[in-house]
Design a protein around this motif. Structure first.
Motif, PDB file in Angstrom:
ATOM      1  N   UNK A 136      64.001 -16.597 -23.423  1.00  0.00           N
ATOM      2  CA  UNK A 136      65.081 -17.119 -24.249  1.00  0.00           C
ATOM      3  C   UNK A 136      65.888 -16.028 -24.937  1.00  0.00           C
ATOM      4  N   UNK A 137      65.210 -14.927 -25.322  1.00  0.00           N
ATOM      5  CA  UNK A 137      65.924 -13.895 -26.062  1.00  0.00           C
ATOM      6  C   UNK A 137      66.879 -13.098 -25.181  1.00  0.00           C
ATOM      7  N   UNK A 138      66.757 -13.250 -23.867  1.00  0.00           N
ATOM      8  CA  UNK A 138      67.639 -12.517 -22.957  1.00  0.00           C
ATOM      9  C   UNK A 138      68.933 -13.284 -22.734  1.00  0.00           C
ATOM     10  N   UNK A 139      69.990 -12.534 -22.476  1.00  0.00           N
ATOM     11  CA  UNK A 139      71.303 -13.138 -22.237  1.00  0.00           C
ATOM     12  C   UNK A 139      71.568 -13.366 -20.755  1.00  0.00           C
ATOM     13  N   UNK A 140      70.552 -13.137 -19.932  1.00  0.00           N
ATOM     14  CA  UNK A 140      70.707 -13.318 -18.489  1.00  0.00           C
ATOM     15  C   UNK A 140      69.363 -13.732 -17.890  1.00  0.00           C
ATOM     16  N   UNK A 141      69.409 -14.275 -16.680  1.00  0.00           N
ATOM     17  CA  UNK A 141      68.204 -14.691 -15.966  1.00  0.00           C
ATOM     18  C   UNK A 141      68.070 -13.878 -14.696  1.00  0.00           C
ATOM     19  N   UNK A 142      66.842 -13.505 -14.366  1.00  0.00           N
ATOM     20  CA  UNK A 142      66.582 -12.690 -13.175  1.00  0.00           C
ATOM     21  C   UNK A 142      65.571 -13.383 -12.276  1.00  0.00           C
ATOM     22  N   UNK A 143      65.886 -13.501 -11.003  1.00  0.00           N
ATOM     23  CA  UNK A 143      64.956 -13.978  -9.978  1.00  0.00           C
ATOM     24  C   UNK A 143      64.788 -12.867  -8.946  1.00  0.00           C
ATOM     25  N   UNK A 144      63.544 -12.647  -8.522  1.00  0.00           N
ATOM     26  CA  UNK A 144      63.286 -11.543  -7.593  1.00  0.00           C
ATOM     27  C   UNK A 144      62.420 -11.971  -6.424  1.00  0.00           C
ATOM     28  N   UNK A 145      62.629 -11.307  -5.306  1.00  0.00           N
ATOM     29  CA  UNK A 145      61.746 -11.397  -4.140  1.00  0.00           C
ATOM     30  C   UNK A 145      61.330  -9.976  -3.795  1.00  0.00           C
ATOM     31  N   UNK A 146      60.030  -9.747  -3.730  1.00  0.00           N
ATOM     32  CA  UNK A 146      59.495  -8.425  -3.406  1.00  0.00           C
ATOM     33  C   UNK A 146      58.606  -8.517  -2.173  1.00  0.00           C
ATOM     34  N   UNK A 147      58.881  -7.705  -1.181  1.00  0.00           N
ATOM     35  CA  UNK A 147      58.084  -7.655   0.048  1.00  0.00           C
ATOM     36  C   UNK A 147      57.559  -6.239   0.232  1.00  0.00           C
ATOM     37  N   UNK A 148      56.313  -6.147   0.648  1.00  0.00           N
ATOM     38  CA  UNK A 148      55.719  -4.817   0.824  1.00  0.00           C
ATOM     39  C   UNK A 148      54.596  -4.870   1.839  1.00  0.00           C
ATOM     40  N   UNK A 149      54.485  -3.786   2.613  1.00  0.00           N
ATOM     41  CA  UNK A 149      53.359  -3.648   3.521  1.00  0.00           C
ATOM     42  C   UNK A 149      52.092  -3.364   2.731  1.00  0.00           C
ATOM     43  N   UNK A 150      50.963  -3.868   3.225  1.00  0.00           N
ATOM     44  CA  UNK A 150      49.688  -3.660   2.541  1.00  0.00           C
ATOM     45  C   UNK A 150      48.885  -2.522   3.160  1.00  0.00           C
ATOM     46  N   UNK A 151      49.531  -1.718   3.973  1.00  0.00           N
ATOM     47  CA  UNK A 151      48.849  -0.558   4.551  1.00  0.00           C
ATOM     48  C   UNK A 151      49.793   0.624   4.535  1.00  0.00           C
TER      49      UNK A 151
END
Length: 465
Positions: A310-325
């Motif tokens: 709520x205290x932020x003036x913007x909203x952020x949505x993220x998608x993170x993809x990464x190899x596990x090796x």
């Protein structure tokens, strides 16, 4: 990282010579249960508490101990210890298997580091690094003693069965030689080379030690442990060790410089990696009005999260993809890795100018350059503004070359959308340890996958009219 090589893991204490079965309970748990149990149950518990460790583990350790080694890497100047792992003698030869990550300093800096072994009786001696397999994290060293013939590598070993008991041996935390019991639970396909999943304790310092079946047949080589799990460990299948040993003869001599050989192996690995990742088109996901490219497969996992405090003036949505090796080269260089990040930011509280300044700060904070890296050259970057359909963005592509391994590069691509006054899509693609051609191929596919969904909808409407 959630996969860690064993020398880098947090220490886990256990009791020497025999580790308890992974299914055993702590003494306090037994005591509290006994207070509430009937007399018959108490007798059974008392009997269980006096039961000796697995006779199979005892027999295996008794037969194998003469061929177990601790492998140590020492700084030549001062003879101080730099890395510690384990190893084991093959057949009646003077050749021993260990992990590459245990002896990597000897391969890369032979003028600075040397190696030695210590056996279960305290005898020590020099080691000679003969061969390495960086892709599978294996190495072969020659020592001044012979094996008894206990550990043998079979070209086509009998298949393991789900739940089959396996036993890992090594010298964890420099506390002494241990044997730990666990079970086989299939193969992991999270990398580009299969690894055995071992549900049992494999502690730091056991890297390069053997893992055997109840009959003494080598199943694999201890290599890694997941810090975010319980007793989730990994082994290099014995077949890869057998191939490496088979490439060596009694008269084999080490190369004068391991770096060109390591470079060739890294190039071979990146070919397999990129051919696999580019075999099919990148898939897409939706963030706001944008369509973003991702790669979801056995090797690459994607996760999403949102930040709308709520205290932020913007909203952020993220998608993170990464190899596990990844491929271990040195403590400062792990390569053969790809990661993708998409960040979608929107506001209903800021005006267009303030939001543009905010998005610009996000973008600038992601571009960095290290001019003092011993492994990589200074980044060379190119910036362009890209427009396709209704989507427009600012893009920066940076490339670093590997100083010690010719033909390998790191690619970093940043993009920031410029088509919406109160929305911003920022994407980042990192590709480590690939050829220049493969880096270009992947970045081209990635850029082509950045789209605006509204553009497609508008086009369809116009066609309908």
């Amino acid at each position: 990282m959630i996969f860690l090589r064993l020398p880098l893991l947090l220490a886990c204490l256990s009791l020497p010579v025999f580790a308890a079965s992974s299914s055993s309970t702590m003494p306090n748990d037994k005591a509290s249960s006994a207070e509430k149990a009937p007399a018959a149950d108490k007798e059974q518990q008392a009997e269980a508490e006096t039961t000796p460790p697995s006779s199979t583990a005892q027999e295996l350790y008794a037969a194998a101990q003469h061929d177990l080694l601790q492998i140590r890497v020492l700084l030549k100047n001062g003879h101080s210890q730099s890395a510690v792992g384990s190893g084991f003698l093959i057949g009646t030869s003077n050749l021993a298997i260990t992990n590459f990550h245990v002896v990597s300093q000897i391969a890369l800096e032979p003028d600075t580091y040397l190696g030695e072994f210590k056996d279960t009786k305290g005898k020590s001696g020099d080691i000679e690094l003969l061969a390495v397999d960086v892709q599978h994290d294996l190495a072969v060293v020659r020592v001044n003693r012979q094996g008894t013939g206990f550990f043998n590598l079979i070209e086509t070993p009998a298949p393991l069965n789900q739940g089959e008991h396996l036993y890992s041996l090594g010298n964890p935390l420099d506390l002494g030689f241990f044997i730990s019991e666990g079970t086989y639970n299939g193969l992991s396909h999270r990398g580009f080379s299969d690894q055995i999943m071992f549900t049992g304790p494999v502690n730091p310092g056991m890297s390069g030690g053997p893992n055997v079946r109840a009959n003494g047949q080598v199943a694999g080589v201890n290599v890694a442990h997941r810090r975010d799990g319980e007793l989730v460990s990994f082994l290099v299948p014995a077949s890869f060790a057998q191939k490496l040993i088979a490439s060596i003869t009694e008269t084999s001599k080490p190369p004068t410089d391991f770096k060109p050989l390591i470079g060739e192996q890294l190039l071979a690995h990146q070919t397999i990696m990129m051919n696999t990742l580019l075999a099919t088109p990148l898939t897409t996901k939706t963030l706001g009005p944008y369509s973003v490219p991702v790669r979801e497969s056995e090797q690459v996992r994607c996760w999403g999260n949102s930040d709308s405090k709520r205290e932020k003036t913007y909203k952020t949505d993220q998608i993170n993809c990464r190899m596990e090796s990844e491929i271990f080269v040195s403590n400062d260089l792990q390569t053969g890795q790809i990661s993708i990040n998409h960040k979608f930011v929107q506001t209903d509280q800021l005006n267009a100018l303030r939001f543009t300044n905010l998005a610009g700060k996000f973008f600038n904070n992601r571009v960095n350059n290290n001019t003092k890296d011993e492994d990589l050259t200074t980044s060379r970057c190119k910036e362009e503004f890209i427009a396709q359909d209704a989507f427009s963005s600012r893009a920066v592509l940076c490339v670093e070359a590997y100083k010690k391994f010719a033909g390998l590069y790191n690619f970093t691509l940043f993009t920031s959308s410029t088509d919406e006054p109160l929305m911003n899509l920022q994407s980042r693609l990192d590709i480590d340890g690939v050829s220049f051609e493969n880096g270009q191929r992947f970045t081209a596919q990635f850029l082509a996958g950045l789209r605006k969904e509204n553009a497609k909808t508008s086009a369809n409407k116009k066609e309908a009219k």
